[in-house]
Write a protein that holds these residues in place. Structure first.
Motif, PDB file in Angstrom:
ATOM      1  N   ARG A 183       0.220   7.305-102.750  1.00  0.00           N
ATOM      2  CA  ARG A 183      -0.572   6.705-103.817  1.00  0.00           C
ATOM      3  C   ARG A 183      -0.856   7.738-104.897  1.00  0.00           C
ATOM      4  O   ARG A 183      -0.995   8.935-104.621  1.00  0.00           O
ATOM      5  N   SER A 184      -0.995   7.275-106.115  1.00  0.00           N
ATOM      6  CA  SER A 184      -1.263   8.182-107.230  1.00  0.00           C
ATOM      7  C   SER A 184      -2.739   8.564-107.261  1.00  0.00           C
ATOM      8  O   SER A 184      -3.596   7.856-106.709  1.00  0.00           O
ATOM      9  N   SER A 185      -3.030   9.678-107.938  1.00  0.00           N
ATOM     10  CA  SER A 185      -4.425  10.096-108.110  1.00  0.00           C
ATOM     11  C   SER A 185      -5.211   9.024-108.849  1.00  0.00           C
ATOM     12  O   SER A 185      -6.392   8.793-108.564  1.00  0.00           O
ATOM     13  N   ARG A 186      -4.573   8.382-109.801  1.00  0.00           N
ATOM     14  CA  ARG A 186      -5.234   7.324-110.573  1.00  0.00           C
ATOM     15  C   ARG A 186      -5.737   6.206-109.652  1.00  0.00           C
ATOM     16  O   ARG A 186      -6.886   5.768-109.765  1.00  0.00           O
ATOM     17  N   GLU A 187      -4.877   5.746-108.740  1.00  0.00           N
ATOM     18  CA  GLU A 187      -5.277   4.695-107.810  1.00  0.00           C
ATOM     19  C   GLU A 187      -6.412   5.145-106.907  1.00  0.00           C
ATOM     20  O   GLU A 187      -7.399   4.428-106.717  1.00  0.00           O
ATOM     21  N   LEU A 188      -6.267   6.346-106.348  1.00  0.00           N
ATOM     22  CA  LEU A 188      -7.251   6.826-105.382  1.00  0.00           C
ATOM     23  C   LEU A 188      -8.611   7.038-106.027  1.00  0.00           C
ATOM     24  O   LEU A 188      -9.648   6.712-105.432  1.00  0.00           O
ATOM     25  N   VAL A 189      -8.631   7.577-107.243  1.00  0.00           N
ATOM     26  CA  VAL A 189      -9.914   7.800-107.925  1.00  0.00           C
ATOM     27  C   VAL A 189     -10.533   6.471-108.345  1.00  0.00           C
ATOM     28  O   VAL A 189     -11.761   6.298-108.294  1.00  0.00           O
ATOM     29  N   LEU A 190      -9.709   5.514-108.760  1.00  0.00           N
ATOM     30  CA  LEU A 190     -10.228   4.192-109.121  1.00  0.00           C
ATOM     31  C   LEU A 190     -10.899   3.535-107.918  1.00  0.00           C
ATOM     32  O   LEU A 190     -12.030   3.022-108.015  1.00  0.00           O
TER      33      LEU A 190
END
Length: 398
Positions: A272-279
């Motif tokens: 998973r991308s950092s964007r997904e995980l932080v969201l």
């Protein structure tokens, strides 16, 4: 580097992060003894803590610039040796003024360690940096949990706060010796592998929107983490009427959730991308943070705190891994700026929540960490959306 050399370096980084957690949380357990020894009041103790935070804010700028020029090994070594010397000197401090100065310098040295352990995962693992960064940050939680317990044991059996500091200096010295002996990837080797030049324009980084928004996001995150950690015990005592042991155990539950979450994030970051995980983390942290305010029993509070820890866990390492790895020639400088943002969040959040608690009530203050989790999501997504052309104009190359 060979795989064996990489594993040794990762092991050293995890050990350094554990000790980093111990050192940063060491002052809390010994603060009452320090106040008694120097005959100071809360205001003077607060000044000492505040100047320590100032030292931690100043350190990353210097450390990050050196890391891009000389390499992560030397800033880690400087930070560890500095901690050994200053922990020892703190134990010999003859007067309160000496303790204030030494504590500020100790946090300045700790900022070098902070910068190094956030740069090394980017040097070692380019493909799955987020996974390794989460694993390394898991060990900060180990140190954060161990520090009060170990300090408490030493104080219980010796009643000597100075011995606590000297005891922390010994494993730090061992880490410094291991750092000296271990081979790190050279800065030139790293740059050649990435095919990038090492032209560092620090003023340009200070104008880069992605970096500044990332620093803001980390500041909001650390504000939420520190705010919740510092006020949750008092909240549980006043809101739910919990005894000291039960309320302090709530803080431990939070950190256990953070450690478990960082291990989970180390696995998720591979797909998973950092964007997904932080969201996910930001939305989950907002909802669970507000959910904590509905708890009416000890076990309800513990469940919410564990869930909050799971969601909060991946924010710092995922944002750091994304932003400090975008341009290898500026990894150290970017890490320094991001760390300054995080330190600023810690400084601002503590008095802010205190004012809110006094004027608007403790429950309103405890809602703020949840609000900060929502705000950091917006800040980071804005940073992630900065176009390559905009990064070029500020600092990053496409």
């Amino acid at each position: 580097m060979t795989q064996i050399a990489k594993r040794k370096l990762v092991a050293l980084t995890c050990a350094a992060m554990t000790q980093h957690g111990i050192v940063l949380l060491l002052i809390g357990p010994i603060l009452p003894s320090v106040m008694k020894a120097f005959r100071i009041q809360e205001s003077a103790a607060g000044m000492m803590l505040g100047l320590g935070s100032l030292g931690f804010m100043l350190g990353p700028i210097v450390a990050g610039t050196i890391a891009d020029r000389a390499g992560a090994k030397w800033i880690l070594l400087f930070g560890l040796i500095g901690e050994v010397v200053l922990l020892s000197l703190f134990g010999f401090a003859p007067a309160f003024l000496w303790a204030v100065v030494i504590n500020m310098l100790l946090h300045f040295a700790a900022a070098f360690v902070e910068t190094a352990v956030n740069v090394i995962p980017t040097l070692v693992e380019r493909r799955h940096t987020g996974s390794l960064m989460n694993l390394v940050h898991l060990f900060f939680g180990v140190g954060a949990l161990a520090s009060p317990f170990l300090a408490g044991l030493i104080l219980k059996f010796t009643d000597n706060w100075r011995l606590v500091l000297w005891s922390a200096a010994l494993p730090t010295l061992a880490l410094a010796l291991a750092t000296w002996r271990l081979r790190f990837p050279s800065h030139r080797e790293h740059m050649e592998r990435e095919g990038r030049s090492s032209q560092i324009t620090f003023p340009a980084l200070l104008r880069n929107r992605a970096v500044l928004l990332g620093a803001l996001a980390l500041g909001l995150y650390v504000g939420a983490e520190v705010g919740l950690s510092n006020w949750i015990v008092l909240y549980l005592q006043r809101r739910l009427g919990l005894a000291t042991l039960a309320s302090t155990s709530g803080l431990s539950v939070l950190w256990i959730g953070i450690m478990a979450g960082r291990y989970l994030n180390s696995l998720l970051a591979r797909s998973r991308s950092s964007r997904e995980l932080v969201l996910w983390a930001g939305v989950g942290g907002l909802v669970s943070g507000l959910g904590l305010l509905t708890a009416r029993s000890l076990w309800e509070a513990y469940v919410w705190l564990g869930i909050i820890g799971l969601f909060m866990s991946g924010v710092y390492p995922n944002i750091m891994a994304d932003l400090n790895g975008r341009d290898p020639s500026r990894t150290g400088a970017v890490t320094g700026i991001l760390t300054v943002g995080a330190a600023a969040g810690a400084m601002v959040s503590q008095p802010l929540l205190g004012v809110i608690a006094e004027w608007m009530g403790l429950s309103v203050a405890m809602a703020m960490p949840a609000v900060l989790m929502g705000l950091l999501t917006v800040a980071y997504l804005s940073a992630a959306d900065v176009k390559p052309e905009a990064r070029d104009a500020g600092a990053f190359s496409s």
